[in-house]
Write an enzyme that holds these catalytic residues in place. Sequence first.
Site, short mmCIF file in Angstrom:
data_model
loop_
_atom_site.label_atom_id
_atom_site.label_comp_id
_atom_site.label_asym_id
_atom_site.label_seq_id
_atom_site.Cartn_x
_atom_site.Cartn_y
_atom_site.Cartn_z
N GLY A 143 0.83 -1.21 0.00
CA GLY A 143 0.00 0.00 0.00
C GLY A 143 0.86 1.26 0.00
O GLY A 143 0.52 2.26 -0.65
N THR A 144 1.94 1.21 0.72
CA THR A 144 2.82 2.39 0.80
C THR A 144 3.37 2.73 -0.59
O THR A 144 3.40 3.89 -0.99
CB THR A 144 3.97 2.12 1.80
OG1 THR A 144 3.40 1.78 3.06
CG2 THR A 144 4.88 3.31 1.94
N GLN B 212 -7.74 0.35 3.64
CA GLN B 212 -8.63 -0.21 4.68
C GLN B 212 -10.06 -0.36 4.20
O GLN B 212 -10.95 -0.71 4.99
CB GLN B 212 -8.59 0.67 5.93
CG GLN B 212 -7.25 0.71 6.62
CD GLN B 212 -6.85 -0.62 7.27
OE1 GLN B 212 -7.66 -1.54 7.40
NE2 GLN B 212 -5.60 -0.71 7.69
N SER C 56 -3.89 -2.86 -0.69
CA SER C 56 -2.78 -3.69 -0.21
C SER C 56 -3.32 -5.07 0.15
O SER C 56 -4.29 -5.18 0.90
CB SER C 56 -2.17 -3.02 1.02
OG SER C 56 -1.14 -3.82 1.54
N GLY C 57 -2.67 -6.12 -0.38
CA GLY C 57 -3.18 -7.48 -0.22
C GLY C 57 -3.31 -7.95 1.22
O GLY C 57 -4.27 -8.62 1.58
N THR D 167 10.51 -7.63 -12.34
CA THR D 167 9.86 -8.93 -12.57
C THR D 167 8.71 -9.09 -11.60
O THR D 167 8.87 -8.84 -10.39
CB THR D 167 10.90 -10.07 -12.39
OG1 THR D 167 11.97 -9.83 -13.30
CG2 THR D 167 10.28 -11.43 -12.66
N CYS E 297 2.34 1.57 12.59
CA CYS E 297 3.51 2.40 12.30
C CYS E 297 3.72 3.45 13.39
O CYS E 297 4.82 3.89 13.62
CB CYS E 297 3.35 3.09 10.96
SG CYS E 297 2.72 2.02 9.70
#
Length: 395
Positions: A73-74, A180, A200-201, A238, A326
Amino acid sequence: MGSELIYLDNNATTRVAPEVVDEMLPFLTEKYGNPSSMYSFGGHLQKDLELARERVADLLSCAPTEVVFTSCGTESDNFAIRGLVDAYPEKGHVIMTKVEHPAVKNLAPYLRKKGLRVTEIGVDRKGNLDLEELKAAIDGDTLLVSVIFANNETGVLSPMEKICEIARERGVFVHTDAVQGVGKVPIDLARLPVDLLSFSGHKFHAPKGVGGLFVRRGLKIRPFLIGGHQERSRRGGTENLALIVGMGKAAELAKARLPEEATRVRALRDKLEQGILSSIPSTEVNGDPEHRVPNTSNIGIHFIEGESLLLAMDKHGICASTGSACASGSLQPSHVLRAMGVPFTSIHGSVRFSLSTYTTEQEIDAVLEALPGIVSHLRDLSPFHSMADVEAFGA
Ligand SMILES: Cc1ncc(COP(=O)(O)O)c(C=O)c1O
């Protein structure tokens, strides 16, 4: 879930779904080729890459060609904002909010150093964005409005339709950090006219280290990683095929489960919240209860230290958080709760519980049984037990 652990920190990260692991395994073993290779052993994997893209696109109701895979996500947030700023050097103003995740918030000093103006829009006591302030902040030099879709600390949803309306009227691009939101609430990019959307996964049961950015067709954006032709030359490197395949499967599961799971998880979250509010005095919900993702509850528990509570809960096997992962580790109270004007008697004692599809009612019951005793013990150790104590102390 393991028998003792009660994991209520799903906004920090989620358990990888077993179906996702099964889907990924061949790509960590026999299917190790490079999708860009000319020979079939590698080249055939292109179709697995594209299937994952289709699954993600299906969850978001966009075209597969509008999905760019990233590492997290970042990276997606950085790609969106820095990529757009670099593509439009003639514009010098970016708008964000005071309640962004650090992946966006900490870009403000970076952009200012580059010579751009950055305006951070405030929120009210419930965490709702001040749309009048947003309207007033836009000027002829504004390139982009970046607004968090669902707040990671409170779960509060931003009024994205209205934000898009305001921005589009003035020819301003919109990015949303939906890390989120994806998998928790329906997102329909065929209707919601944002230009860029990050996800983000690991927030929706895929592994850590894979994410993506929706880039609306035709949008000019500078690639974040300059290199090979991968991702239609928008992100060299890749492809991390195993993780991308895993995120594709997680997107498919999220889409299939979303309506029922949102209702079930919301009911569990509400049970937890009501149970805490009714059994522990001087507690309140931080964040608009009407406009939240279904899995998140941020509760202000007056007259205790959140960190002490987390440690005490840990002894009962309960995992929760005092804010974004964080920010924890710093003694600074959360910038999100500060922007909302949460009083000092509860800002340090605010705890985030975040549920998932793997959360059970028994787990919620166990938390409700343990928490009143834990809080009462911590309050016995505190010099303040009420506002009267605080006032008497002159604090
Ligand atoms: C709202 C939000 N944006 C961005 C991120 C960063 O995502 P990642 O951990 O994949 O870099 C997070 C993670 O907590 C988040 O909650």
